[in-house]
Design a protein around this motif. Sequence first.
Motif, PDB file in Angstrom:
ATOM      1  N   TYR A  77      25.680  -2.153   6.108  1.00  0.00           N
ATOM      2  CA  TYR A  77      26.678  -1.719   7.081  1.00  0.00           C
ATOM      3  C   TYR A  77      28.061  -2.276   6.791  1.00  0.00           C
ATOM      4  O   TYR A  77      29.079  -1.658   7.119  1.00  0.00           O
ATOM      5  N   VAL A  78      28.120  -3.457   6.161  1.00  0.00           N
ATOM      6  CA  VAL A  78      29.412  -4.092   5.928  1.00  0.00           C
ATOM      7  C   VAL A  78      30.260  -3.275   4.952  1.00  0.00           C
ATOM      8  O   VAL A  78      31.471  -3.447   4.861  1.00  0.00           O
ATOM      9  N   TYR A  83      32.606   1.505   9.630  1.00  0.00           N
ATOM     10  CA  TYR A  83      32.676   0.106  10.047  1.00  0.00           C
ATOM     11  C   TYR A  83      33.937  -0.559   9.508  1.00  0.00           C
ATOM     12  O   TYR A  83      34.654  -1.264  10.232  1.00  0.00           O
ATOM     13  N   ARG A  84      34.222  -0.321   8.238  1.00  0.00           N
ATOM     14  CA  ARG A  84      35.399  -0.936   7.620  1.00  0.00           C
ATOM     15  C   ARG A  84      36.684  -0.459   8.290  1.00  0.00           C
ATOM     16  O   ARG A  84      37.608  -1.245   8.509  1.00  0.00           O
ATOM     17  N   LEU A 186      28.677 -12.137   6.671  1.00  0.00           N
ATOM     18  CA  LEU A 186      28.654 -11.004   5.757  1.00  0.00           C
ATOM     19  C   LEU A 186      30.051 -10.640   5.281  1.00  0.00           C
ATOM     20  O   LEU A 186      30.255 -10.322   4.109  1.00  0.00           O
ATOM     21  N   ASP A 187      31.011 -10.660   6.181  1.00  0.00           N
ATOM     22  CA  ASP A 187      32.376 -10.356   5.769  1.00  0.00           C
ATOM     23  C   ASP A 187      32.885 -11.385   4.763  1.00  0.00           C
ATOM     24  O   ASP A 187      33.553 -11.040   3.787  1.00  0.00           O
ATOM     25  N   PHE A 252      24.373  -7.456  -4.523  1.00  0.00           N
ATOM     26  CA  PHE A 252      25.125  -7.976  -3.380  1.00  0.00           C
ATOM     27  C   PHE A 252      24.212  -8.149  -2.171  1.00  0.00           C
ATOM     28  O   PHE A 252      24.175  -9.218  -1.539  1.00  0.00           O
ATOM     29  N   ILE A 253      23.470  -7.107  -1.833  1.00  0.00           N
ATOM     30  CA  ILE A 253      22.603  -7.159  -0.651  1.00  0.00           C
ATOM     31  C   ILE A 253      21.542  -8.246  -0.798  1.00  0.00           C
ATOM     32  O   ILE A 253      21.303  -9.034   0.118  1.00  0.00           O
TER      33      ILE A 253
END
Length: 274
Positions: A77-78, A83-84, A186-187, A252-253
């Motif tokens: 989701y990030v 969302y962004r 997460l950010d 990344f995840i």
Amino acid sequence: MPILDAAWSRTLAGIIDKDFNNEAIGELLRELEQLLDSSPGMVLRYPKGRGAQVTHDRLQADENRSHHVALYENAAYVLDPYYRSAIDQGVEGVFSLSDVAPAGFEQSEYFSLYYQQTGLIDEICYLFKDSQGTLVSVSLARRQSTRVFSAADLRNLKTIEPVVRSILLRWSQAQSHDNNNFEEHLDQALQNFGQSILTPKECDIVYLLLHGHSMRSVAQKLDNSQETIKHHRKNIYQKLDISSQSELFYLFIDSVRTNAGHRGADPLEHYFQA
């Protein structure tokens, strides 16, 4: 279909009767799906310190929940352009995918990994923030074998936007949530990803790739030629021992999941030691 027809009025009455509870929001989602003749949609909350929560979904039995929901909630989701846009630009309202996606998004690896894998061909989302700073979203989608949303579809949703906003925010503010800092983590992970291994220029490229930018868009953003960006990408892949943007995405995840305890640092700093 008229916006304020008898069915819509009954839905609003039911939402009020149920005091804006979870069942009422499920009814709102079904009514919005019927209004747009859309595929099953989702309602999501992003409370501060909790990350993403898919609170309502109407996935079919043959749809992959681990990809549609779990992957999204865990970390993907990030990178979501909706969302962004809400977090980075503070946008609120109702938007089509073309309103928020970066240039060349449909050619990006993230698009093919997430949007196409979920079967999406188009999406419209409501985005609102409640008084506690929680982002609330309703995702209405169309999947393969159906047509994309029209300008009239978007206008219809904008017509009822004030009502939908009031309902969602009243419901959201009643939901309980704790005070952990997972969203902030997460950010930060996205900001710091690769800093222990890559050069600052390579980190800038990775950051844009993970945000869904195509190679052409990355080159434009960094004022470089595509050949220069491709050269940097080759070095990035060698340093991270990967061979594609899809592997970069999953690295990344996975690194965020594995290193949740190391907040404020590059997720890769401890990932390869785990």
